[in-house]
Scaffold this motif. Structure first.
Motif, mmCIF file in Angstrom:
data_model
loop_
_atom_site.group_PDB
_atom_site.id
_atom_site.type_symbol
_atom_site.label_atom_id
_atom_site.label_comp_id
_atom_site.label_asym_id
_atom_site.label_seq_id
_atom_site.Cartn_x
_atom_site.Cartn_y
_atom_site.Cartn_z
ATOM 1 N N UNK A 150 0.838 -1.201 0.000
ATOM 2 C CA UNK A 150 0.000 0.000 0.000
ATOM 3 C C UNK A 150 0.873 1.252 0.000
ATOM 4 N N UNK A 151 1.961 1.221 0.759
ATOM 5 C CA UNK A 151 2.885 2.350 0.752
ATOM 6 C C UNK A 151 3.492 2.583 -0.622
ATOM 7 N N UNK A 152 3.838 1.485 -1.325
ATOM 8 C CA UNK A 152 4.364 1.601 -2.686
ATOM 9 C C UNK A 152 3.322 2.206 -3.616
ATOM 10 N N UNK A 153 2.070 1.796 -3.451
ATOM 11 C CA UNK A 153 0.988 2.336 -4.279
ATOM 12 C C UNK A 153 0.841 3.840 -4.065
ATOM 13 N N UNK A 154 0.853 4.281 -2.818
ATOM 14 C CA UNK A 154 0.713 5.704 -2.533
ATOM 15 C C UNK A 154 1.888 6.488 -3.111
ATOM 16 N N UNK A 155 3.094 5.895 -3.059
ATOM 17 C CA UNK A 155 4.263 6.548 -3.651
ATOM 18 C C UNK A 155 4.113 6.647 -5.172
ATOM 19 N N UNK A 156 3.572 5.596 -5.791
ATOM 20 C CA UNK A 156 3.344 5.620 -7.240
ATOM 21 C C UNK A 156 2.330 6.686 -7.620
ATOM 22 N N UNK A 157 1.220 6.757 -6.869
ATOM 23 C CA UNK A 157 0.195 7.754 -7.156
ATOM 24 C C UNK A 157 0.730 9.168 -6.958
ATOM 25 N N UNK A 158 1.519 9.379 -5.899
ATOM 26 C CA UNK A 158 2.088 10.699 -5.641
ATOM 27 C C UNK A 158 3.096 11.087 -6.717
ATOM 28 N N UNK A 159 3.942 10.129 -7.139
ATOM 29 C CA UNK A 159 4.929 10.414 -8.180
ATOM 30 C C UNK A 159 4.248 10.745 -9.503
ATOM 31 N N UNK A 160 3.211 9.993 -9.850
ATOM 32 C CA UNK A 160 2.484 10.256 -11.086
ATOM 33 C C UNK A 160 1.807 11.623 -11.028
ATOM 34 N N UNK A 161 1.247 11.963 -9.871
ATOM 35 C CA UNK A 161 0.605 13.267 -9.703
ATOM 36 C C UNK A 161 1.623 14.394 -9.837
ATOM 37 N N UNK A 213 -2.340 2.441 -19.523
ATOM 38 C CA UNK A 213 -2.844 3.434 -18.576
ATOM 39 C C UNK A 213 -2.125 3.218 -17.246
ATOM 40 N N UNK A 214 -1.287 4.158 -16.800
ATOM 41 C CA UNK A 214 -0.516 3.926 -15.561
ATOM 42 C C UNK A 214 -1.386 3.718 -14.332
ATOM 43 N N UNK A 215 -2.605 4.246 -14.345
ATOM 44 C CA UNK A 215 -3.479 4.080 -13.184
ATOM 45 C C UNK A 215 -3.961 2.643 -13.033
ATOM 46 N N UNK A 216 -3.942 1.874 -14.114
ATOM 47 C CA UNK A 216 -4.261 0.450 -14.029
ATOM 48 C C UNK A 216 -3.286 -0.250 -13.086
ATOM 49 N N UNK A 217 -2.030 0.110 -13.163
ATOM 50 C CA UNK A 217 -1.000 -0.490 -12.322
ATOM 51 C C UNK A 217 -1.170 -0.048 -10.862
ATOM 52 N N UNK A 218 -1.584 1.195 -10.681
ATOM 53 C CA UNK A 218 -1.780 1.730 -9.327
ATOM 54 C C UNK A 218 -2.936 1.019 -8.628
ATOM 55 N N UNK A 219 -4.087 0.935 -9.294
ATOM 56 C CA UNK A 219 -5.246 0.286 -8.675
ATOM 57 C C UNK A 219 -5.011 -1.216 -8.511
ATOM 58 N N UNK A 220 -4.313 -1.829 -9.457
ATOM 59 C CA UNK A 220 -4.042 -3.264 -9.346
ATOM 60 C C UNK A 220 -3.186 -3.595 -8.134
ATOM 61 N N UNK A 221 -2.114 -2.845 -7.927
ATOM 62 C CA UNK A 221 -1.256 -3.089 -6.772
ATOM 63 C C UNK A 221 -1.964 -2.765 -5.465
ATOM 64 N N UNK A 222 -2.851 -1.757 -5.487
ATOM 65 C CA UNK A 222 -3.606 -1.430 -4.280
ATOM 66 C C UNK A 222 -4.478 -2.612 -3.878
ATOM 67 N N UNK A 223 -5.082 -3.259 -4.850
ATOM 68 C CA UNK A 223 -5.923 -4.419 -4.533
ATOM 69 C C UNK A 223 -5.074 -5.587 -4.058
ATOM 70 N N UNK A 239 7.161 1.022 -14.636
ATOM 71 C CA UNK A 239 6.464 1.720 -15.728
ATOM 72 C C UNK A 239 5.851 3.022 -15.226
ATOM 73 N N UNK A 240 5.206 2.968 -14.069
ATOM 74 C CA UNK A 240 4.564 4.168 -13.511
ATOM 75 C C UNK A 240 5.608 5.211 -13.137
ATOM 76 N N UNK A 241 6.668 4.783 -12.452
ATOM 77 C CA UNK A 241 7.717 5.722 -12.072
ATOM 78 C C UNK A 241 8.443 6.264 -13.311
#
Length: 265
Positions: A150-161, A213-223, A239-241
């Motif tokens: 979950x921490x990795x997911x939040x870092x991915x979402x923040x980096x993409x943002x 779509x990079x958000x596919x990777x974000x939501x997938x890892x969150x799940x 890929x996201x980073x």
């Protein structure tokens, strides 16, 4: 007698951190008001919106694609998406929001971008924590969250943002019409980011297209971090980073070249 004591100088990193903290406090005061209730409302508003949508989808879809709780399934998709969406919106308007302060030599456009990004990220982390804990408590769920994932997911979402927001900060400042175009382009993102369905359930060739779509990777890892039985084998943090880094580098390069023209315009 003349003093031989050399004047104290403040290092640039300390100046930068102090400036960013001041900008964060300024935004909290101007956006949320000077009381703590204003910031609490800023957290309660998205929490309430996500909770309402969770209840609506839970009534419409009784059986989630994975797990036994649709509220948890839906929240695991919408929370990282909202973190990216809200934080990138704040980041892309950083220069517009702090433009009067950028005339001072002690404040740079990078300070303004980082201040809005950090505040947006911290706010969304609180939202994620409150929503997940509330769902677990209210529905009395027995599960073990994988916090590192979950921490990795939040870092991915923040980096993409940060990356997308920085690039858009330049584009919106130079081409104001881009803000409306980007808003139109973002409308389908809620549907194509695997928030209310699993990426694995999408048939080919659409699944291969959605992978980009990079958000596919974000939501997938969150799940994967929320549901112990789910394996997001398709998700690629690199890929996201990578996309985040390319967008960030392009945005900083363009802002570094044209930020004075933008500020003086």
């Amino acid at each position: 007698m003349l003093s031989t004591t050399a004047p104290q100088t403040v290092s640039r990193p300390f100046k930068t951190s102090r400036t960013i903290i001041a900008l964060i406090l300024r935004e909290m005061a101007t956006t949320y008001g000077r009381s703590a209730l204003g910031y609490l409302w800023a957290i309660a508003e998205p929490v309430g919106g996500i909770a309402l949508l969770t209840v609506i989808f839970a009534v419409a879809f009784h059986a989630p694609p994975i797990g036994d709780s649709f509220p948890l399934f839906y929240a695991s998709g919408i929370l990282p998406f909202m973190m990216y969406f809200d934080t990138s919106k704040k980041t892309e308007t950083a220069i517009r929001f702090s433009k009067p302060l950028l005339y001072y030599p002690g404040v740079t456009y990078i300070d303004a971008i980082l201040a809005r990004m950090i505040l947006g990220t911290l706010t969304q982390i609180l939202v994620v924590t409150i929503v997940l804990v509330s769902i677990i408590v209210i529905w009395n769920l027995n599960l073990i969250l994988h916090v590192p994932t979950i921490g990795l997911v939040l870092a991915m979402a923040a980096a993409l943002a940060l990356g997308v927001g920085t690039l858009n900060c330049y584009l919106i400042s130079v081409f104001p019409f881009w803000e409306r175009i980007w808003a139109i382009l973002n409308r389908p993102m809620f549907i194509v980011s695997a928030i209310v369905f699993l990426f694995d359930s999408v048939p080919e060739p659409y699944r291969s297209w959605l992978w980009f779509n990079p958000l596919i990777h974000v939501t997938g890892l969150m799940r994967e971090g929320v549901f112990a039985t789910y394996d997001a084998h398709y998700a690629s943090p690199a890929y996201v980073f990578g996309i985040s880094g390319v967008c960030l580098a392009a945005g900083l390069l363009l802002l570094g070249r044209y930020h004075r023209d933008i500020i003086n315009n």
